[in-house]
Write an enzyme that holds these catalytic residues in place. Structure first.
Site, PDB file in Angstrom:
ATOM      1  N   GLY A  49       0.789  -1.229   0.000  1.00  0.00           N
ATOM      2  CA  GLY A  49       0.000   0.000   0.000  1.00  0.00           C
ATOM      3  C   GLY A  49       0.821   1.279   0.000  1.00  0.00           C
ATOM      4  O   GLY A  49       0.284   2.357  -0.253  1.00  0.00           O
ATOM      5  N   CYS A  57     -27.876  -9.652 -15.361  1.00  0.00           N
ATOM      6  CA  CYS A  57     -27.391  -9.367 -16.714  1.00  0.00           C
ATOM      7  C   CYS A  57     -28.420  -9.841 -17.749  1.00  0.00           C
ATOM      8  O   CYS A  57     -28.845 -10.998 -17.724  1.00  0.00           O
ATOM      9  CB  CYS A  57     -26.049 -10.062 -16.954  1.00  0.00           C
ATOM     10  SG  CYS A  57     -25.485  -9.938 -18.668  1.00  0.00           S
ATOM     11  N   CYS A  65     -26.548 -12.794 -19.987  1.00  0.00           N
ATOM     12  CA  CYS A  65     -26.119 -14.087 -19.424  1.00  0.00           C
ATOM     13  C   CYS A  65     -26.826 -14.430 -18.125  1.00  0.00           C
ATOM     14  O   CYS A  65     -26.637 -15.519 -17.585  1.00  0.00           O
ATOM     15  CB  CYS A  65     -24.607 -14.116 -19.213  1.00  0.00           C
ATOM     16  SG  CYS A  65     -24.059 -13.254 -17.727  1.00  0.00           S
ATOM     17  N   CYS A  90     -23.244  -7.343 -18.164  1.00  0.00           N
ATOM     18  CA  CYS A  90     -21.966  -7.443 -17.463  1.00  0.00           C
ATOM     19  C   CYS A  90     -20.957  -6.461 -18.052  1.00  0.00           C
ATOM     20  O   CYS A  90     -20.804  -6.376 -19.267  1.00  0.00           O
ATOM     21  CB  CYS A  90     -21.373  -8.842 -17.615  1.00  0.00           C
ATOM     22  SG  CYS A  90     -22.326 -10.141 -16.841  1.00  0.00           S
ATOM     23  N   CYS A 138     -19.018 -12.488 -19.304  1.00  0.00           N
ATOM     24  CA  CYS A 138     -20.372 -12.621 -19.862  1.00  0.00           C
ATOM     25  C   CYS A 138     -20.377 -13.615 -21.029  1.00  0.00           C
ATOM     26  O   CYS A 138     -21.239 -14.492 -21.113  1.00  0.00           O
ATOM     27  CB  CYS A 138     -20.861 -11.247 -20.316  1.00  0.00           C
ATOM     28  SG  CYS A 138     -22.637 -11.155 -20.614  1.00  0.00           S
TER      29      CYS A 138
HETATM   30 ZN   LIG Z   1     -23.492 -11.127 -18.459  1.00  0.00          ZN
END
Ligand SMILES: [Zn+2]
Lengths: 309, 197
Positions: free
Chosen positions: A38, A247, A250, A272, A278
């Site tokens: 970090g 989605c 999908c 997506c 996807c």
């Molecule tokens: Zn998707």
């Protein structure tokens, strides 16, 4: 590797474009970045043949890590086929001769802008983030000498005040991108402009996460299996974005969704943002409510188009 | 030493340095795990392949190197100067890298730079060659890069090494980082790792 490599790249350039001295310096910076998760390690970068904003910091990190046997994936906003992603992929095909892929699971190195892939990463994979502004405190404190001091003494009160002001004004923390995280319980870090939806994926990830900021010449890192906590308050815990929709193509109900306008009459769908994720789901037979609709599918970019150059 | 005595560096600097770095990246990232440095090198005694690979991969004219006195007296100093261009420094505190081949006789960790509050990256990395990475007393490591905990059994370290490491770890985020080398293998020990004996 004892034999000299048969060149598969454009030999007008050193392999992976950068000279060896620059790679060595960046490699040393990467190791120190891993040692202090970090923390932003300054590096003396050389200028790249791309304008800032095109991922020069990520390119420098990738160029210092990549070898001839690596397979590279490049995404921009989750997609493999945007101009930025295609340019960077083409750059490395030319200067390093490496194989490229759109499949997250096949990639050894994934360079990304604005997303973490939906598919879980594995040990040994390297995720390289392009970072436009590495300093999470910059909007609160413009002076580098001051922010460096704040990191040095872990004085992060300003950031908590800012988030709390969000809550006072909006009733919740309004930040949705570049949502600040605390790494290994010590350094406040910008995750780059990924949606806060992706923040939990950084925590305990088995892959190596490297961040490169070209303009500011900073490298930082999250080693595998490292604690990464999104800042929050006991009475206002961190919450990633969620959607009521799944989605349209999908049917996934666990991925980051982009809104796509379909027509002039307010028609829209959610799909997506991770195009490979996807496509992979659809290839496995998953269908959303518009998954068989030719018009909707026209918006779904295929792998073949993505590789067209 | 004449040029004829000089042992070679990398045969192919670009690809061997890349392979060396990836091994070190994995070793640092997955602290405590044995990582193989898959290179064929012919380094000067007493350097093992892994130690030589670290030097050829990371050292250059920007990185002052401290050599343990017994090593500095041999041909290694000339080899590092020739292949890396590094300045060999006598003061441990000025070194960015330290090369230790007789771990049992190594100086205190406190002699090396631990970095600065605002620049913890400005700390030394010690490369310590040991007789074995598996036959020593078992220690339990936890911290970034380790999924839960991992048992590591490095041989040949001074008796008080892990007590010294505790003090170094307590300085976090400051502190030195260590690479253990043996034969063709390395183990990374970044400062954030807590070690229980
Ligand atoms: Zn998707």
């Amino acid at each position: 590797m004892s034999a000299v490599q048969e060149a598969r790249w454009d030999e007008a350039y050193n392999f992976a474009y950068l000279d060896e001295q620059t790679k060595r310096m960046i490699r040393r910076s990467i190791l120190k970045a891993i040692a202090v998760p970090g923390y932003q390690v300054p590096f003396g970068g050389r200028e790249m043949p791309l304008a800032y904003g095109w991922g020069t910091g990520g390119i420098q990190v990738t160029a210092s890590v990549i070898g001839p046997d690596d397979t590279l994936k490049v995404i921009d906003q989750g997609a493999d086929d945007t101009t930025n992603a295609v340019s960077i992929r083409r750059f490395f095909s030319r200067v390093a001769g490496v194989e490229t892929t759109e499949a997250t699971e096949e990639a050894d190195i994934i360079q990304t802008r604005h997303r973490i892939p939906e598919a879980p990463l594995r040990e040994g994979q390297v995720l390289v983030y392009q970072v436009p502004q590495p300093e999470p405190l910059r909007s609160l404190e413009p002076r580098e000498t001051e922010t460096r001091k704040m990191h040095g003494y872990a004085e992060y009160g300003l950031m908590h005040v800012r988030l709390y002001e969000d809550i006072a004004r909006y009733g919740h923390i309004a930040t949705t991108y570049s949502y600040p995280v605390m790494v290994n319980g010590r350094y406040l870090m910008s995750p780059s402009p990924i949606p806060k939806f992706d923040n939990p994926k950084m925590q305990g990830n088995p892959a190596i996460q490297l961040f490169g900021a070209g303009r500011e010449k900073r490298i930082y890192a999250i080693p595998p299996y490292t604690s990464v906590k999104s800042l929050d308050f006991d009475d206002h815990p961190f919450e990633p974005q969620t959607w009521d929709e799944s989605c349209a193509l999908c049917g996934a109900d666990n991925s980051y969704l982009d809104e796509v306008v379909l027509d002039d009459h307010g028609g829209k769908m959610f799909v997506c943002s991770d195009t490979h994720f996807c496509e992979d789901r659809r290839a496995k037979g998953h269908r959303g409510e518009l998954g068989a609709d030719p018009a909707a599918l026209a918006f779904a970019r295929t792998a073949d188009e993505g590789e067209a150059q | 030493m004449t040029l004829a005595d000089l042992k070679p560096g990398f045969a192919d600097a670009v690809f061997e340095a890349q392979a060396g770095f990836r091994a070190l990246l994995d070793a640092f990232a997955y602290a405590g795990r044995i990582t193989t440095v898959d290179l064929n090198l012919d380094p000067p005694a007493p350097l093992d392949v892994a130690m030589a690979a670290v030097a050829l991969t990371l050292f250059d004219f920007d990185t002052p190197v401290w050599l343990e006195p017994a090593v500095a007296a041999g041909s290694v100093a000339g080899w590092i100067r020739f292949h890396s261009g590094s300045a060999i420094v006598a003061a441990a505190g000025e070194a960015q890298f330290a090369v230790v081949c007789d771990a049992a006789a190594m100086p205190a960790l406190t002699g090396f730079s631990v970095g600065e509050d605002r620049y913890p990256d400005r700390s030394a990395t010690l490369v310590i060659q040991v007789p074995s990475l598996t036959d020593g007393p078992v220690t339990r490591w936890t911290g970034p890069g380790i999924d839960g905990s991992i048992e590591v059994a490095i041989a040949g370290l001074p008796d008080d090494f892990w007590a010294q490491w505790d003090d170094n770890h307590a300085l976090y985020p400051l502190g030195i980082d260590v690479i253990f080398a043996c034969g063709r293998e390395v183990i990374g020990l970044p400062r954030g790792i807590k070690v229980e004996v």
